[in-house]
Scaffold this active site. Structure first.
Site, PDB file in Angstrom:
ATOM      1  N   PRO A   2       0.812  -1.216   0.000  1.00  0.00           N
ATOM      2  CA  PRO A   2       0.000   0.000   0.000  1.00  0.00           C
ATOM      3  C   PRO A   2       0.846   1.267   0.000  1.00  0.00           C
ATOM      4  O   PRO A   2       1.645   1.486   0.898  1.00  0.00           O
ATOM      5  CB  PRO A   2      -0.808  -0.109   1.299  1.00  0.00           C
ATOM      6  CG  PRO A   2      -0.629  -1.517   1.768  1.00  0.00           C
ATOM      7  CD  PRO A   2       0.659  -1.979   1.212  1.00  0.00           C
ATOM      8  N   LYS A  59       0.909   7.685   3.798  1.00  0.00           N
ATOM      9  CA  LYS A  59       0.377   6.324   3.870  1.00  0.00           C
ATOM     10  C   LYS A  59      -0.350   6.065   5.189  1.00  0.00           C
ATOM     11  O   LYS A  59      -0.727   4.925   5.466  1.00  0.00           O
ATOM     12  CB  LYS A  59       1.519   5.322   3.716  1.00  0.00           C
ATOM     13  CG  LYS A  59       2.340   5.500   2.444  1.00  0.00           C
ATOM     14  CD  LYS A  59       3.558   4.592   2.452  1.00  0.00           C
ATOM     15  CE  LYS A  59       4.554   5.018   1.374  1.00  0.00           C
ATOM     16  NZ  LYS A  59       5.827   4.288   1.498  1.00  0.00           N
ATOM     17  N   ARG A 111       2.022  -9.890   7.385  1.00  0.00           N
ATOM     18  CA  ARG A 111       3.410  -9.775   7.840  1.00  0.00           C
ATOM     19  C   ARG A 111       3.609  -8.829   9.015  1.00  0.00           C
ATOM     20  O   ARG A 111       4.737  -8.609   9.440  1.00  0.00           O
ATOM     21  CB  ARG A 111       4.304  -9.347   6.670  1.00  0.00           C
ATOM     22  CG  ARG A 111       4.370 -10.423   5.624  1.00  0.00           C
ATOM     23  CD  ARG A 111       5.327 -10.063   4.516  1.00  0.00           C
ATOM     24  NE  ARG A 111       4.765 -10.479   3.243  1.00  0.00           N
ATOM     25  CZ  ARG A 111       5.364 -10.276   2.074  1.00  0.00           C
ATOM     26  NH1 ARG A 111       6.497  -9.641   2.013  1.00  0.00           N
ATOM     27  NH2 ARG A 111       4.796 -10.684   0.972  1.00  0.00           N
ATOM     28  N   ARG A 265      16.547  -1.559  -1.679  1.00  0.00           N
ATOM     29  CA  ARG A 265      15.259  -1.797  -2.325  1.00  0.00           C
ATOM     30  C   ARG A 265      15.380  -1.904  -3.830  1.00  0.00           C
ATOM     31  O   ARG A 265      16.197  -1.218  -4.445  1.00  0.00           O
ATOM     32  CB  ARG A 265      14.287  -0.672  -1.999  1.00  0.00           C
ATOM     33  CG  ARG A 265      13.612  -0.980  -0.684  1.00  0.00           C
ATOM     34  CD  ARG A 265      13.004   0.185  -0.049  1.00  0.00           C
ATOM     35  NE  ARG A 265      13.243   0.058   1.386  1.00  0.00           N
ATOM     36  CZ  ARG A 265      13.056   1.012   2.249  1.00  0.00           C
ATOM     37  NH1 ARG A 265      12.625   2.174   1.842  1.00  0.00           N
ATOM     38  NH2 ARG A 265      13.292   0.809   3.499  1.00  0.00           N
TER      39      ARG A 265
END
Length: 276
Positions: A2, A59, A111, A265
């Site tokens: 998300p 977020k 998770r 990443r």
DNA sequence: ACCAGCTCCTGCTTGC
DNA sequence: TGCAAGCAGGAGCTGG
């Protein structure tokens, strides 16, 4: 995972389904996911309170219950599902809000990288989950000039900068990669070497890709679902993310999408057309 | 300033 | 077929 578009779709869905409804009971199945908050506090402060509105910064979702706000970060695999009590629970429910009319809001998170925090509304600024969370990147005040200002004093790669939530919040790995591709800027370009014209292009690309993501209901790779349980449809529109080894989608570009690692990443980009 | 490397966690994929 | 290692990553942390 998300990012801003997914969280915005969740915000709208939760508001649509539950605004005005009163909490009957709070059930905490995984207390470790509460940030500076006890299960008792949740029960005591939210029971009998109505959901007034749902806001968002980056977020982070903010469920406004009047005196208190419930902040929710979905992390990697978090979901907020608006259900009826008759519906089956998802696979990893962590916190459940039951409402008076037999509807319920389930925070599910496989998770457990997400979190939930209760704060007093007049102390919102002290919230742990909003520390280091800058202005929303989808706000009207965001543009290329603001983006350019955020580069001051930074020499790191632009991609890494875009993932840092402190200057602007909301971008994650997928939309950062997509915006850079649309703006034809290399993810390795250093912040201090970005020109005003490039910043303008990137600002515009960010707004456009976020809007398109929201309109498509977000990006579902595996876990993400809307509050109604539907998959987001933006995945088919992705031009670089998750497309290593495949052809660049820019018309006329002969490039092949590459994957590199920046700040631990994955970054996906086209070496042929992202040369700026 | 900023990076590497680690942690939290679970489920899927890969390799033997 | 089965098992274990590898990998994915948002964000915070430490040490360099």
């Amino acid at each position: 995972m998300p990012e801003l578009p997914e969280v915005e779709v969740v915000r709208r869905g939760v508001a649509r389904a539950l605004k005005g409804k009163t909490v009957r009971r709070v059930t905490v199945l995984r207390p470790q996911m509460l940030v500076h908050t006890s299960p008792r506090q949740l029960q005591r402060r939210l029971k009998g309170r109505a959901l007034r509105r749902v806001r968002r910064r980056g977020k982070v979702l903010m469920l406004d219950f009047g005196d208190h706000m419930l902040l929710v970060h979905l992390g990697m695999t978090g979901l907020l599902l608006a259900q009826s009590r008759a519906d089956p629970l998802p696979s990893h429910p962590r916190v459940i809000l039951d409402f008076e009319d037999n509807s319920r809001l389930v925070f599910d998170d496989t998770r457990t990288f997400g979190g939930v925090e209760l704060v007093q509304t007049d102390r919102l600024a002290d919230a742990h989950m909003l520390r280091n969370v800058g202005p929303d990147v989808y706000a009207n005040s965001f543009d290329g000039a603001a983006l350019l200002r955020s580069f001051e004093g930074h020499r790191r790669d632009i991609k890494t900068h875009l993932l840092d939530q402190t200057h602007f919040s909301g971008l994650g790995n997928i939309y950062a990669c997509e915006a850079l591709h649309r703006a034809r800027i290399s993810p390795r370009k250093r912040c201090h070497r970005i020109t005003p014209e490039q910043a303008r292009r990137l600002g515009q690309a960010i707004r456009r890709v976020l809007r398109a993501g929201i309109e498509a209901g977000g990006t579902t790779f595996s876990d993400y679902r809307t509050p109604e349980g539907r998959e987001g449809q933006f995945r088919r529109m992705l031009r670089v993310y998750g497309r290593e080894g495949r052809r660049c989608k820019r018309p006329g570009c002969p490039g092949t999408i590459r994957r590199i690692v920046q700040a631990q990443r994955s970054t996906f980009y086209c070496p042929a057309c992202q040369r700026g």
